[in-house]
Design an enzyme around this catalytic site. Structure first.
Site, PDB file in Angstrom:
ATOM      1  NE  ARG A 236      -4.126  -1.258   0.210  1.00 26.21           N
ATOM      2  CZ  ARG A 236      -4.468  -2.383  -0.643  1.00 26.21           C
ATOM      3  NH1 ARG A 236      -3.598  -2.620  -1.558  1.00 26.21           N
ATOM      4  NH2 ARG A 236      -5.697  -2.967  -0.633  1.00 26.21           N
ATOM      5  CD  GLU A 265      -3.117   3.441  -5.227  1.00 25.37           C
ATOM      6  OE1 GLU A 265      -4.279   2.849  -5.361  1.00 25.37           O
ATOM      7  OE2 GLU A 265      -2.158   2.533  -4.545  1.00 25.37           O
ATOM      8  CG  HIS A 283      -3.595  -0.664  -6.885  1.00 26.18           C
ATOM      9  ND1 HIS A 283      -3.870  -0.056  -5.780  1.00 26.18           N
ATOM     10  CD2 HIS A 283      -3.712  -2.194  -6.548  1.00 26.18           C
ATOM     11  CE1 HIS A 283      -4.097  -0.963  -4.663  1.00 26.18           C
ATOM     12  NE2 HIS A 283      -3.854  -2.253  -5.285  1.00 26.18           N
TER      13      HIS A 283
HETATM   14  N1  LIG Z   1      -0.883  -4.033  -5.349  1.00 26.75           N
HETATM   15  C1  LIG Z   1      -2.167  -4.979  -5.315  1.00 26.75           C
HETATM   16  O1  LIG Z   1      -2.778  -5.027  -6.079  1.00 26.75           O
HETATM   17  C2  LIG Z   1      -2.346  -5.819  -3.972  1.00 26.75           C
HETATM   18  C3  LIG Z   1      -1.733  -5.450  -2.771  1.00 26.75           C
HETATM   19  N2  LIG Z   1      -2.055  -6.269  -1.670  1.00 26.75           N
HETATM   20  C4  LIG Z   1      -1.392  -5.834  -0.326  1.00 26.75           C
HETATM   21  O2  LIG Z   1      -0.730  -6.704   0.147  1.00 26.75           O
HETATM   22  C5  LIG Z   1      -0.823  -6.966   1.478  1.00 26.75           C
HETATM   23  C6  LIG Z   1      -0.347  -8.539   1.946  1.00 26.75           C
HETATM   24  O3  LIG Z   1      -1.600  -9.448   1.502  1.00 26.75           O
HETATM   25  P1  LIG Z   1      -1.342 -10.766   1.925  1.00 26.75           P
HETATM   26  O4  LIG Z   1       0.148 -11.461   1.651  1.00 26.75           O
HETATM   27  O5  LIG Z   1      -2.209 -11.562   1.454  1.00 26.75           O
HETATM   28  O6  LIG Z   1      -1.392 -10.733   3.466  1.00 26.75           O
HETATM   29  P2  LIG Z   1      -0.761 -11.599   4.621  1.00 26.75           P
HETATM   30  O7  LIG Z   1      -1.727 -11.250   5.825  1.00 26.75           O
HETATM   31  O8  LIG Z   1      -0.939 -13.119   4.422  1.00 26.75           O
HETATM   32  O9  LIG Z   1       0.580 -11.279   4.970  1.00 26.75           O
HETATM   33  C7  LIG Z   1       0.997 -10.162   5.673  1.00 26.75           C
HETATM   34  C8  LIG Z   1       2.443 -10.420   6.464  1.00 26.75           C
HETATM   35  O10 LIG Z   1       2.785  -9.176   6.969  1.00 26.75           O
HETATM   36  C9  LIG Z   1       3.397  -9.463   8.283  1.00 26.75           C
HETATM   37  N3  LIG Z   1       3.131  -8.172   8.934  1.00 26.75           N
HETATM   38  C10 LIG Z   1       2.214  -7.257   9.195  1.00 26.75           C
HETATM   39  N4  LIG Z   1       2.382  -6.139  10.154  1.00 26.75           N
HETATM   40  C11 LIG Z   1       4.144  -6.522  10.181  1.00 26.75           C
HETATM   41  C12 LIG Z   1       4.813  -5.719  10.815  1.00 26.75           C
HETATM   42  N5  LIG Z   1       4.631  -4.595  11.484  1.00 26.75           N
HETATM   43  N6  LIG Z   1       6.405  -6.060  10.852  1.00 26.75           N
HETATM   44  C13 LIG Z   1       6.458  -7.095  10.400  1.00 26.75           C
HETATM   45  N7  LIG Z   1       5.585  -7.945   9.366  1.00 26.75           N
HETATM   46  C14 LIG Z   1       4.257  -7.656   9.463  1.00 26.75           C
HETATM   47  C15 LIG Z   1       2.140 -10.631   8.792  1.00 26.75           C
HETATM   48  O11 LIG Z   1       2.813 -11.268   9.955  1.00 26.75           O
HETATM   49  C16 LIG Z   1       2.121 -11.230   7.581  1.00 26.75           C
HETATM   50  O12 LIG Z   1       3.036 -12.433   7.665  1.00 26.75           O
HETATM   51  C17 LIG Z   1      -2.315  -6.663   1.650  1.00 26.75           C
HETATM   52  O13 LIG Z   1      -2.635  -6.186   2.929  1.00 26.75           O
HETATM   53  C18 LIG Z   1      -2.574  -5.488   0.671  1.00 26.75           C
HETATM   54  O14 LIG Z   1      -2.379  -4.252   1.368  1.00 26.75           O
HETATM   55  C19 LIG Z   1      -2.753  -7.423  -1.821  1.00 26.75           C
HETATM   56  C20 LIG Z   1      -3.320  -7.501  -2.924  1.00 26.75           C
HETATM   57  C21 LIG Z   1      -3.254  -6.971  -4.353  1.00 26.75           C
HETATM   58  O1  LIG Z   2      -6.523  -7.096  -2.574  1.00 22.21           O
HETATM   59  C1  LIG Z   2      -6.114  -6.101  -2.339  1.00 22.21           C
HETATM   60  O2  LIG Z   2      -5.737  -5.743  -1.385  1.00 22.21           O
HETATM   61  C2  LIG Z   2      -5.947  -5.160  -3.429  1.00 22.21           C
HETATM   62  O3  LIG Z   2      -5.100  -4.106  -3.575  1.00 22.21           O
HETATM   63  C3  LIG Z   2      -6.710  -5.129  -4.842  1.00 22.21           C
HETATM   64  O4  LIG Z   2      -6.877  -6.532  -5.313  1.00 22.21           O
END
Ligand SMILES: NC(=O)C1=CN([C@@H]2O[C@H](COP(=O)(O)OP(=O)(O)OC[C@H]3O[C@@H](n4cnc5c(N)ncnc54)[C@H](O)[C@@H]3O)[C@@H](O)[C@H]2O)C=CC1
Ligand SMILES: O=C(O)C(=O)CO
Length: 317
Positions: A236, A265, A283
């Site tokens: 993000r 954004e 994005h």
């Molecule tokens: N660019 C895009 O289109 C997309 C962006 N995203 C972003 O990716 C992020 C991650 O998604 P997932 O991998 O599915 O989530 P997830 O919850 O599986 O992984 C996040 C990881 O970050 C770690 N974490 C959280 N806070 C932390 C901190 N302060 N210090 C160290 N580690 C920390 C957690 O322990 C976890 O292992 C989402 O929250 C979203 O914001 C997700 C999908 C699409």
């Molecule tokens: O899933 C998310 O968090 C996104 O950023 C868009 O797919």
């Protein structure tokens, strides 16, 4: 039949599935909902399927404690645009779409790593502008990715998918920073942020946006990166202090950056657009039809389970 609002046009398959179970209204605008529209949605619908951009802040829930709406089934895994505590206090549960987004988003991280390291955007602009004078041995030399070290900040679902791609596809060493230890099928190393930044040729951000990760990359932490290293952000925008990143790129303090997300954004600062050492994507992480369908079907499943009186599989508050 329960009334459900989809706050954006979604793939046909998702709308059809939603219509099989609910009386559905599909908003036909792509702009985020305004505060008044979100408050009205809470009053008029039993469930809302919002997306990122719809800022369900505490202000939206204030005074809506007995709202008709009892569930926000978010389309996406990241839900930092929803104040989940205020939602819970108003009796609204929030769900997300983990897993459906993982591989596509990891693919975009790898796209950005390669584009940034191998100067692909810069080269493409040169060809389109008719400025290419032909191949020569020292033209546009970038950073070779195979065999390098990647530092993954946030080793969750997406972080691990990035690690697998880097290890199996590019023979890279993987270091990571995460709240807990993670076991993968190959050798990885957990490190603190300072060590990760100092040792990585690529720093990839895949943490959720939370108060703890706000501006995790700032003037100080950017200063700890190696001068040739590339910063990749698919998480993000507000995980990076964008003004500090612009200064670091202008000063050529790091090798480059690849960004899929931005602090405000869809605003992308002109100062970023003016730089050749940054790759800018709009994005695109999950932008593939089958992925958006999978996300939508997951959100619909959360709504169906909730209205069947059971705990939805992806509840986050
Ligand atoms: N660019 C895009 O289109 C997309 C962006 N995203 C972003 O990716 C992020 C991650 O998604 P997932 O991998 O599915 O989530 P997830 O919850 O599986 O992984 C996040 C990881 O970050 C770690 N974490 C959280 N806070 C932390 C901190 N302060 N210090 C160290 N580690 C920390 C957690 O322990 C976890 O292992 C989402 O929250 C979203 O914001 C997700 C999908 C699409
Ligand atoms: O899933 C998310 O968090 C996104 O950023 C868009 O797919």
């Amino acid at each position: 039949m329960k009334r459900v609002l989809l706050t954006r046009p979604l793939p046909e398959r998702v709308i059809k599935a939603a219509r099989e179970s609910f009386e559905v209204e599909v908003r036909d605008e792509v702009a985020p909902l305004k505060v008044g529209q979100m408050r009205a949605a809470l009053a008029l619908y039993d469930g809302v399927l919002p997306t990122l951009g719809d800022q369900f802040s505490a202000e939206v829930f204030a005074g809506n404690e007995n709202s008709r709406c009892k569930i926000l089934a978010n389309f996406g895994v990241g839900y930092n645009h929803i104040d989940t505590t205020a939602a819970a206090a108003a009796g609204v549960i929030v769900t997300n779409t983990p897993g459906a987004v993982t591989d596509a988003t990891a693919d975009i991280a790898l796209t950005l790593m390669l584009m940034s390291a191998r100067r692909a955007g810069e080269g493409e602009r040169m060809v389109r502008a008719g400025r290419w004078a032909g191949w020569n041995p020292t033209q546009m030399l970038g950073l070779h990715m195979t065999g390098k070290t990647v530092g993954i900040v946030g080793m969750g679902r997406i972080g691990q998918a990035i690690a697998r791609r880097c290890h199996y596809g590019f023979d890279m060493q993987v270091i990571y920073m995460n709240r807990s230890e993670k076991e993968l099928n190959f050798s990885t190393e957990r490190a603190g942020m300072e060590e990760l930044l100092a040792r990585s040729d690529f720093v990839v951000l895949s943490v959720p946006a939370t108060p703890e990760t706000h501006h995790l990359m700032n003037a100080e932490t950017l200063g700890l990166m190696a001068p040739h290293a590339h910063l990749i952000n698919i998480a993000r925008g507000d995980v990076v202090d964008e003004a500090a990143l612009i200064r670091a790129l202008q000063a050529r303090q790091i090798g480059g950056a690849g960004l899929d997300v931005y602090e405000h954004e869809p605003k992308v600062p002109d100062a970023l657009k003016a730089l050749d050492n940054v790759t800018l994507l709009p994005h695109l992480g999950t932008a593939a039809l089958e992925v958006r369908e999978a996300m939508g079907m997951m959100a619909v499943r959360n709504l169906r389970t909730f209205f069947a009186g059971k705990a939805p599989p992806n509840k986050v508050n």
